[in-house]
Enzyme design. Structure first.
Site, short mmCIF file in Angstrom:
data_model
loop_
_atom_site.label_atom_id
_atom_site.label_comp_id
_atom_site.label_asym_id
_atom_site.label_seq_id
_atom_site.Cartn_x
_atom_site.Cartn_y
_atom_site.Cartn_z
N CYS A 126 0.83 -1.21 0.00
CA CYS A 126 0.00 0.00 0.00
C CYS A 126 0.87 1.27 0.00
CB CYS A 126 -0.98 -0.03 1.17
SG CYS A 126 -2.42 1.05 0.92
N GLU A 178 -2.52 -9.16 3.49
CA GLU A 178 -2.91 -9.70 4.80
C GLU A 178 -4.42 -9.67 5.00
OE1 GLU A 178 -3.58 -5.52 5.50
OE2 GLU A 178 -2.05 -6.62 4.39
N HIS A 237 -3.85 -5.15 -0.08
CA HIS A 237 -3.45 -5.68 1.22
C HIS A 237 -3.44 -7.21 1.21
CE1 HIS A 237 -3.47 -2.06 3.88
NE2 HIS A 237 -4.09 -1.57 2.82
#
Length: 364
Positions: free
Chosen positions: A246, A333, A331
């Protein structure tokens, strides 16, 4: 308790206030995720933003201790269409309203979130203020037009101290620009020995930690507001493998000589399709960003595009053709969102191993 949202273009919305009685202002953005409001509210990348959730019913599964992405949420406010005051879920410990009161975050419910979202899509990200009913929309709109919001978000949400999260594998230094807990969790699951450092840590101090790799995290705001970090990343390029997520993705681009630009209303949600140009695979991804790398600026940077957004064609991933470095705008995660791209942490591990082998060959 009636409360209103007033926008810089003169539009205003009247609804029911909930959460904190503290009234604040910020950029009004929208998130299209159907679940994950707790993670969204505690994502440091939303620092100083008033978040509108497009899914119509929010609060139905409550709040639990495990799903926070940060201890102290930095979001400026929350806007929903319908608030569920009595949550029902086996993990629920208290209500969304109670959480907002505890964290000092004001909320607004009962407005037409579809209309608000369409306004943001039409005019772009708008400055807004949550106000009591005695505020004059015309006066507040004029004040917002003259207001310049702070640009120190990374300074406020980055860790202030260096700390270690021990593991038995490769040492990875994580530069924290507003790191979500999920990034640390996935890095630990990959087996890394982790040292987290503040955004102000210079390159030489990072290299003195003898890292096998450096991970650049997500964070809020305009990447050009942290020129000291751009210089740090520039000094690290070629000396240690890098992985940017990001904001970290944008910083690798800037450090390589590319430029970034602000998007009209950004990408925020857990359902953004992305294509991996190297494999031809498609991923559903979690995203939260206002800025994107300008594709016209990549010439001569040593960067090539590895991922693109299906909806608008913007750059979603970069790989350096000379140095061991890669980055993604989304993202991996998740938290919240799909887990399609979590293997990118393993890809970083492989990059580190390959880099060590090349160094070994050079020294042989």
């Amino acid at each position: 308790m009636k409360r209103q949202l007033i926008l810089e273009n003169g539009a205003f919305f009247v609804g029911e206030g909930f959460g904190s009685s503290e009234l604040r202002q910020g950029e009004v953005v929208f998130n299209t995720g159907m679940t994950g409001y707790q993670e969204i509210l505690s994502d440091p990348s939303y620092c100083d933003q008033i978040v509108t959730l497009t899914y119509p019913l929010i609060g139905n599964y409550g709040i639990n201790r495990d799903d926070f992405e940060s201890i102290s949420p930095a979001v400026a406010g929350l806007i929903v269409k319908e608030l569920e005051q009595v949550p029902s879920h086996w993990r629920s410990e208290y209500s969304l309203h109670d959480m907002l009161v505890e964290k000092g975050i004001p909320g607004l419910a009962g407005i037409d979130t579809r209309r608000l979202t369409k306004l943001v899509r039409e005019f772009g990200t708008l400055k807004g203020r949550l106000c009591d009913m005695d505020a004059d929309p015309e006066r507040v709109a004029a004040e917002l037009c003259e207001t310049s919001f702070p640009t120190d978000q990374v300074f406020r949400v980055s860790t202030k101290v260096e700390y270690n999260s021990p593991g038995l594998g490769q040492r990875v230094v994580i530069m924290d620009f507003g790191m979500k807990k999920g990034i640390l969790r996935e890095a630990l699951k990959t087996g890394f020995d982790i040292v987290v450092v503040p955004h102000t840590t210079p390159a030489q101090a990072i290299l003195h930690l003898h890292p096998d790799g450096v991970l650049l995290t997500n964070g809020p705001g305009d990447p050009t507001d942290v020129p000291h970090v751009i210089e740090t990343v520039r000094e690290l390029l070629g000396k240690v493998p890098l992985f940017g997520i990001c904001l970290g993705h944008q910083l690798i681009a800037l450090a390589s000589g590319a430029t970034t630009k602000k998007m009209k209303f950004g990408h925020r949600g857990s359902n953004h399709p992305v294509k991996d140009l190297d494999t031809g695979r498609f991923y559903m991804t979690s995203q939260n960003h206002s800025y994107t790398v300008d594709p016209e600026s990549l010439s001569g940077t040593g960067l090539r595009v590895s991922h693109v957004a299906i909806n608008d064609g913007t750059i979603e991933g970069l790989k350096h053709t000379e140095f061991p470095a890669f980055s993604v705008q989304f993202h991996p995660e998740a938290s919240p969102g799909p887990e399609d791209s979590r293997p990118l942490f393993e890809e970083f591990k492989q990059l580190i191993e390959e880099s060590k082998k090349k160094v070994g060959v050079l020294h042989a």
